[in-house]
Design a protein around this motif. Structure first.
Motif, mmCIF file in Angstrom:
data_model
loop_
_atom_site.group_PDB
_atom_site.id
_atom_site.type_symbol
_atom_site.label_atom_id
_atom_site.label_comp_id
_atom_site.label_asym_id
_atom_site.label_seq_id
_atom_site.Cartn_x
_atom_site.Cartn_y
_atom_site.Cartn_z
ATOM 1 N N GLN A 1 0.819 -1.202 0.000
ATOM 2 C CA GLN A 1 0.000 0.000 0.000
ATOM 3 C C GLN A 1 0.859 1.262 0.000
ATOM 4 O O GLN A 1 1.762 1.401 0.812
ATOM 5 C CB GLN A 1 -0.911 -0.043 1.227
ATOM 6 N N LEU B 1 1.188 5.239 0.742
ATOM 7 C CA LEU B 1 0.556 6.116 1.735
ATOM 8 C C LEU B 1 0.637 7.564 1.261
ATOM 9 O O LEU B 1 1.576 7.944 0.573
ATOM 10 C CB LEU B 1 1.274 5.989 3.078
ATOM 11 N N ARG B 2 -0.362 8.350 1.644
ATOM 12 C CA ARG B 2 -0.276 9.778 1.330
ATOM 13 C C ARG B 2 -0.057 10.563 2.625
ATOM 14 O O ARG B 2 -0.403 10.106 3.713
ATOM 15 C CB ARG B 2 -1.539 10.295 0.619
ATOM 16 N N SER C 1 -9.169 9.960 1.935
ATOM 17 C CA SER C 1 -9.279 11.083 0.997
ATOM 18 C C SER C 1 -8.630 12.319 1.591
ATOM 19 O O SER C 1 -8.332 12.362 2.796
ATOM 20 C CB SER C 1 -10.758 11.374 0.679
ATOM 21 N N PRO D 1 -9.539 4.772 -2.883
ATOM 22 C CA PRO D 1 -9.034 5.251 -1.594
ATOM 23 C C PRO D 1 -7.505 5.257 -1.578
ATOM 24 O O PRO D 1 -6.877 4.359 -2.145
ATOM 25 C CB PRO D 1 -9.565 4.200 -0.615
ATOM 26 N N VAL D 2 -6.911 6.277 -0.971
ATOM 27 C CA VAL D 2 -5.466 6.267 -0.729
ATOM 28 C C VAL D 2 -5.256 6.506 0.764
ATOM 29 O O VAL D 2 -5.745 7.477 1.324
ATOM 30 C CB VAL D 2 -4.728 7.363 -1.543
ATOM 31 N N LEU D 3 -4.534 5.591 1.388
ATOM 32 C CA LEU D 3 -4.424 5.578 2.851
ATOM 33 C C LEU D 3 -3.562 6.729 3.389
ATOM 34 O O LEU D 3 -2.505 7.036 2.852
ATOM 35 C CB LEU D 3 -3.842 4.225 3.271
#
Lengths: 95, 479
Positions: free
Chosen positions: A60, A62-63, B23, B49-51
């Motif tokens: 995943q 991450l932002r 978001s 979705p981006v975590l």
């Protein structure tokens, strides 16, 4: 595991899908086929294989925790069937 | 029959991120409806979705502070149910491999400490809000809250009374604020509890059928709801009935719980791994970085207050309820290291009392630790009595004379009379004016002594140094 028409109707119920008895019978045959397939797969020894939780072997991304979205209410609500006081209106959900 | 109550809690702590978990919309509270609900929160087609790293980091912080295992990989799952404030038709949550597994929380109960084991803590998104007031027979949906990051903390059924459940919830509440992952605001729903309650005959191993009470948003309601629910279950069982597993709601106005939904029509959530989200890998390096950024934990600090500052366990507990209070105490005691108990008493007593009275937080306390320390120094060096210090404290609180302790003591004439010669002269006068008490005391009436002390204090308007008064008076009477 043997599936019954009752199980099919319950699953349909949970998924909010309306089906009649004839359809349920047909779906039962199809689902039973899928269950048989799963049973065949489960007879394979996979004890030495890591479970796969995703089709790609990447992890995943991450932002950063930053607010990047601005207020788009007007354009979002332009396509909504009914709005009032900034709220989306839906059929009453409480008895 | 004697019954034992068994309680497990699920706590939803809203994580204090700026943006949502999947978001970039703001999580700010109180915005106009749907102004903070972006296309991802609305589940429009084609969005992904981006975590949020900040949410993951906070979950790890929590895990480390309760000594839990941080799972890597950790998996996100879809929890499927239909409700209009959940536009996707599923909530992104975690099922298998939650980010935090295990861990313990120590709670303070009567007669010592108790360990409450945690099952897990997982990340998930909050739903929106449904407003059922009348919109022409329709419901209004506000999706500002949709996608707000939550950490759901699940305990083992280790609590045996509502008091223990409240102690546990309070400990968690103080911990999440202490490590800075949640603001703990219960009115705004940042910290809410669900309680699983069952009863069983004392001595029985097998757990009774449990009921879940949803959305308890104050410690008082948590306590009352559990007490009511346990009583209800015991009454049913004593009448020969059986408990139905169900979800119940607590009605604070009526002080009772009532059925929300029973097991038979309970949702079957059909969890499965969310194909939109990849497995979350957490590197040991990241965990180490987070560990080294953690503040001294309340439990550790509490033990230090007992062992290094010789404070009673009770004081140590109160002073570590919140990090701000602990830090305030610490800054005070640093300036007066020989008077740890005096500092503790004043922070817990005058300072916290006045804060409570005015309903303000310690961060807005008008008296700084250095100013409090200056005041306490004047007690410990005998310049003023504890009673006089309270007067000075009140004046400082009001901001008089620039909160200058010595100037206030001077201006109010509160300086103690500690001059031996002056006190002796005064005491001689008092003794000759009260021959009756003197002879009473000499005949063995201890009470006469206090009466004489009272006279001396009265004559000096309470300014005589009590320790000196005692020793001089004793000497003179026993001559």
């Amino acid at each position: 595991m043997t599936l019954t028409v009752t199980d099919v109707k319950r699953i349909a119920d949970l998924a909010y899908i309306e089906i009649d008895h004839g359809e349920a019978e047909a779906v039962l045959t199809q689902l039973t086929g899928i269950f048989n397939l799963i049973e065949t797969m489960q007879s394979i020894d996979t004890s030495s294989v890591d479970p796969m939780s995703h089709a790609q072997s990447v992890t995943q991304r991450l932002r950063d925790d930053e607010v990047t979205e601005t207020n788009q209410r007007e354009s979002c609500q332009a396509i909504a069937p009914q709005v009032e006081a900034g709220l989306y209106l839906v059929p009453k959900v409480i008895e | 029959m004697q019954w034992e109550i068994v309680i497990g809690l699920e706590v939803h702590a809203q994580l204090s991120t700026q943006s949502k978990i999947f978001s970039g919309a703001s999580t700010g509270y109180g915005a106009l409806p749907n102004t903070q609900a972006c296309v991802i929160d609305l589940a429009l087609p084609g969005v992904l979705p981006v975590l949020n790293r900040g949410a993951v980091e906070r979950a790890i912080k929590f895990g480390l502070s309760v000594g839990a295992t941080i799972n890597s990989p950790s998996i996100f799952a879809r929890k499927n149910y239909f409700y209009p404030d959940l536009p996707k038709g599923y909530q992104i949550s975690q099922y298998e491999l939650p980010i935090v597994q295990g861990g313990i929380v120590l709670i303070q109960i009567e007669g010592g400490e108790k360990i409450i084991r945690l099952t897990r803590a997982h990340l998930e998104e909050d739903a929106g809000k449904s407003l059922h007031e009348d919109f022409h027979g329709m419901s209004g949906i506000d999706l500002n809250r949709a996608g707000t990051p939550l950490l759901e903390i699940v305990s083992e059924p280790d609590m045996r009374s509502s008091a223990e459940a409240v102690a546990y919830a309070k400990t968690l509440h103080s911990l999440v604020r202490w490590i800075g992952i949640c603001d703990g605001n219960m009115q705004e729903g940042s910290f809410r509890c669900d309680a699983n309650v069952s009863v069983r005959p004392c001595g029985q191993e097998k757990l009774g059928t449990r009921c879940e009470i949803k959305n308890l948003n104050s410690f008082r309601f948590l306590e009352k709801a559990i007490d009511y629910e346990a009583r209800r279950q015991i009454d049913i069982l004593e009448d020969g009935g059986v408990i139905r597993q169900e979800t119940r709601l607590y009605d604070a106005n009526k002080d009772e719980t009532r059925t929300m939904r029973s097991k038979e029509d309970a949702n079957d959530y059909r969890y499965f791994p969310d194909p939109d989200l990849l497995p979350l890998e957490i590197s040991p390096l990241w965990i180490d970085q987070i560990r080294s950024s953690l503040p001294e934990l309340p439990q550790i600090r509490k033990e230090r207050y007992v062992s290094e500052l010789s404070l009673p366990a009770y004081d140590a507990t109160v002073l570590t309820n919140s990090r701000e209070v602990g830090d305030y105490f610490e800054s005070t005691v640093k300036l007066l290291p020989a008077q740890t108990k005096l500092c503790a008493n004043w922070v817990m007593g005058e300072v916290m009392g006045q804060l409570n009275k005015e309903g303000i937080e310690i961060s807005s306390c008008p008296i700084m630790p250095a100013q409090l320390a200056a005041l306490l120094t004047r007690i410990s060096d005998g310049t003023i009595s504890g009673k006089a210090a309270k007067t000075v404290f009140e004046s400082m609180w009001q901001g008089e004379l620039g909160k200058d302790v010595d100037a206030l003591i001077q201006a109010k004439g509160l300086k103690q009379i500690s001059d031996d010669v002056a006190l002796e002269g005064l005491i001689d006068q008092i003794l000759s004016a009260h021959p009756q008490q003197v002879s009473d005391y000499r005949k063995g009436k201890e009470k006469a002594f206090n009466s004489l002390v009272g006279q001396i204090m009265k004559a000096t308007q309470g300014k005589a140094n009590p320790t000196q008064v005692h020793s001089i008076l004793k000497n003179k009477l026993e001559q």
